[in-house]
Design an enzyme around this catalytic site. Sequence first.
Site, mmCIF file in Angstrom:
data_model
loop_
_atom_site.group_PDB
_atom_site.id
_atom_site.type_symbol
_atom_site.label_atom_id
_atom_site.label_comp_id
_atom_site.label_asym_id
_atom_site.label_seq_id
_atom_site.Cartn_x
_atom_site.Cartn_y
_atom_site.Cartn_z
ATOM 1 N N SER A 733 15.169 13.597 27.643
ATOM 2 C CA SER A 733 14.323 14.532 28.378
ATOM 3 C C SER A 733 13.671 13.920 29.612
ATOM 4 O O SER A 733 13.002 14.632 30.361
ATOM 5 C CB SER A 733 13.236 15.093 27.457
ATOM 6 O OG SER A 733 12.381 14.066 27.003
ATOM 7 N N LYS A 776 4.489 18.498 24.409
ATOM 8 C CA LYS A 776 4.516 17.857 25.734
ATOM 9 C C LYS A 776 3.542 18.528 26.685
ATOM 10 O O LYS A 776 2.783 17.860 27.405
ATOM 11 C CB LYS A 776 5.933 17.902 26.289
ATOM 12 C CG LYS A 776 6.922 16.993 25.561
ATOM 13 C CD LYS A 776 8.316 17.135 26.111
ATOM 14 C CE LYS A 776 9.288 16.212 25.387
ATOM 15 N NZ LYS A 776 10.662 16.365 25.868
#
Length: 861
Positions: A733, A776
């Site tokens: 990511s 996140k």
Amino acid sequence: MSERLMLPVLPLRETVVFPGTAVPISAGRPGTLQAIEAALAGDRRMLAVAQRENRDEVDAENLYTVGTVVRIAQVQRGNGGVQLLIQGEGRALALQYVAQEGRGLAAHVREMQELEPIAADDPAFLALYRELRDRAAELGKRRGIPPEMLQQFMSGVTEPGPFADLVSFYVEMGTEAKQKLLEILSVEERLRSLLLIVQRQLAMIEAQEEIQQQVQEELGERQREMLLREQMKAIQRELGEEDEGAELEELREKIEALGLDETAREEVERELGRLERTNPQSAEYQVIRTYLEWVADLPWNVRTEDRLELLPADEILNEDHYGLEDVKDRVLEFLAVRQLAARRAESEVKEEAAIEAEALSGTEAEASAEELEREMAEARAKATAKGPIILFAGPPGVGKTSIAKSIARALGRKYVRIALGGVRDEADIRGHRRTYVGAMPGRIVQALKQAKSRNPVILLDEVDKLGVSYQGDPSSALLEVLDPAQNHEFTDHYLGVPFDLSEVLFIATANYAQNIPAPLYDRMEAVEFRGYTDQEKKAIAERYLLPRQREEAGLRAEELDVTDEALRAVIAEYTREAGVRQLEREVGKLARKAARRIASGAESTVKVDLERVKELLGRTRVHPERAGGEDTTGVATGMYYTPVGGDIMFIEVSAQQRAAVPATAEGESAAQPGFGNLVLTGQLGDVMKESARAALTYARANAGRYGIDARKAWGSELHIHVPAGAIPKDGPSAGVAMTTALVSALSDTPVRSDVAMTGEVTLTGRVLPIGGVKEKLLGAHRAGIRTIVLPKDNEGDLEDLPAEVLAALDVHPVETIDQALSVALRGASMSEGKLRFPELPLPLPGGARGSEGAVRMHGSR
């Protein structure tokens, strides 16, 4: 054609009168009494006809059309009605029923004549008649009729038709069957039908006699066994073993009351026989006895009644836990399904019982009501027996174990926890075979014994931490336990007989679902637990942790007051976790510090505000990353997720040009690919290293579009570093952040410090979706980031964010790296689907900038 008559109607319930028979009748219904009085006032004849259904109301639709003309021979009046003796005379057809005022029900009837055989001396007809007489005589003898009475009965009637009517009346059969015989006018056909019924009765009597004989033989064996046992007791009394015999008898009675199925009962009776033949002083005696005591202590047919009301269950779950709405919804859905299944099963049983209850008497109805309750309980248990095997997966301290206990409380079931962390022996699940010294059942059977119920909630805690050794794989043993298609016949090695686990609600917990073997994971329905947000942690601390720690510290509510700012500081600066365990420890430390001050008399009440948190808890132990203060070239802000929550990280890129490389007229590199070195530091994992190489390849391949000097792109030593260096990092990511930092460093374009980004990048510049979006973005929000670059395919994950967090963020869903760069690079923008950079001087050979006003061109290469 016979004459039409108008006769009063005598309706009969559960009986049929045949011609030639004398029948006593009790009458008490008003309409029937009026009809009897009308008959007595006339020629005393009536039409006796059976009712189709046993009802008090008499109406024409409920009466058969064929009956018997009877004459009232005797009448005896009483308080409740009259007693009649009627004599059947002949068959009659009711053409029409007529209700007469004050005279009851009457009918227009026509007498019916029997159809005699064409030849009365026909051998076949005579053989049929003789066979019926023989079988009827045999039936009477089997029924216990005295020989003199039977002889008188048989010799009193010699004609086939009247004999068939007489036997039809006395043979035991239902009203409908007798009515069919009454309606048969052909004597030969009536004899044949009656012979079939008599033969059936004889066959049933023979079967009953065989059953009775078997029962008598079994009773004889039991009486012999009882006698021998009494003698054995006398011998044991003489030998001083009377107490042992009494204990064995008590054990036998306890086992017989369990209601075991045939397989288990045979095994247990065999072991009981061995125990009675074994010397109590031998080691084998204790082994057998321990086994039988385990069998006797298990809840073979004991279950708790489920509480399936949704509102109380919702209240219990909300009372015990804050947040976890997805988990609570799944639990309530589970309860709703079981509630509907139980209701449907109950209604089906009630409908069947209502049909059967119509034909029962009062005493039978009471017994039937008890049977109905038992059948309804069994139907509810069967309907709700099989359910999902639920897996709660999530980081430590988020409430997986405690919500399982709340589910048991909401259901009204017993709760047992089995800790599986570190279990390496398959026998821990299935048990040891009795041939081993010190053998015992597995943990599943032990949990059932502890629960004393066959339908408890069993928590399989830490199922992802099962080990494997030479003693077997316990996760493989769990495959049968957690398979609804197999666990109704789970066989523990120690018991050796099947035990039904289908009614048990199994809930497994795990921190890392990927560590669970695939076949075992496939048998469970995973419910994912996410970490708590800071706001949720604050609410949990206020509602649960602070009151509990006050109580444990011996403080009253007014003696310790913790402000909202202080709680937020404790959460942000003294804990770093997805759950609340460390938070509870820190709150407990505050409570103990306050208790010490109050106990020493230094203060009467302690108020903890933001300034006193550091005084009481010491220096801060967690230093979360904060958003950068200024835009920097070559530094991009990424996001990451761990089981303890999400946060931001900085990806730093430094480009050091090593040698001049000639460029083509178009500004592209003429050097060989891969000439420049790539250095990666920061304990990056293999996947993250591959992301860095893919980002560099993409940046070099598109250097012309981004106005990157080809000599710098191909000839520089590129160093990518991800702090902190002591923490291992991995995952795809960070691709967007790495690409952004590389393009920034190579094009000398600063990256916005208030932008955080995540997403995987392909060599063609597409941005792929990633996981952990909620955590996140919560970490980025906590760090002060307000602009987010997110893969377009992850837009749906934004629904998981709290409303107040989502409202504070400016989220940019992107499909390509160009769209991401237009947000992240200062001054960059998208125009007509193409990325546009700010107007900067064009780089010249040797790294010098051109004159002011020169414009970097962005178009086709």
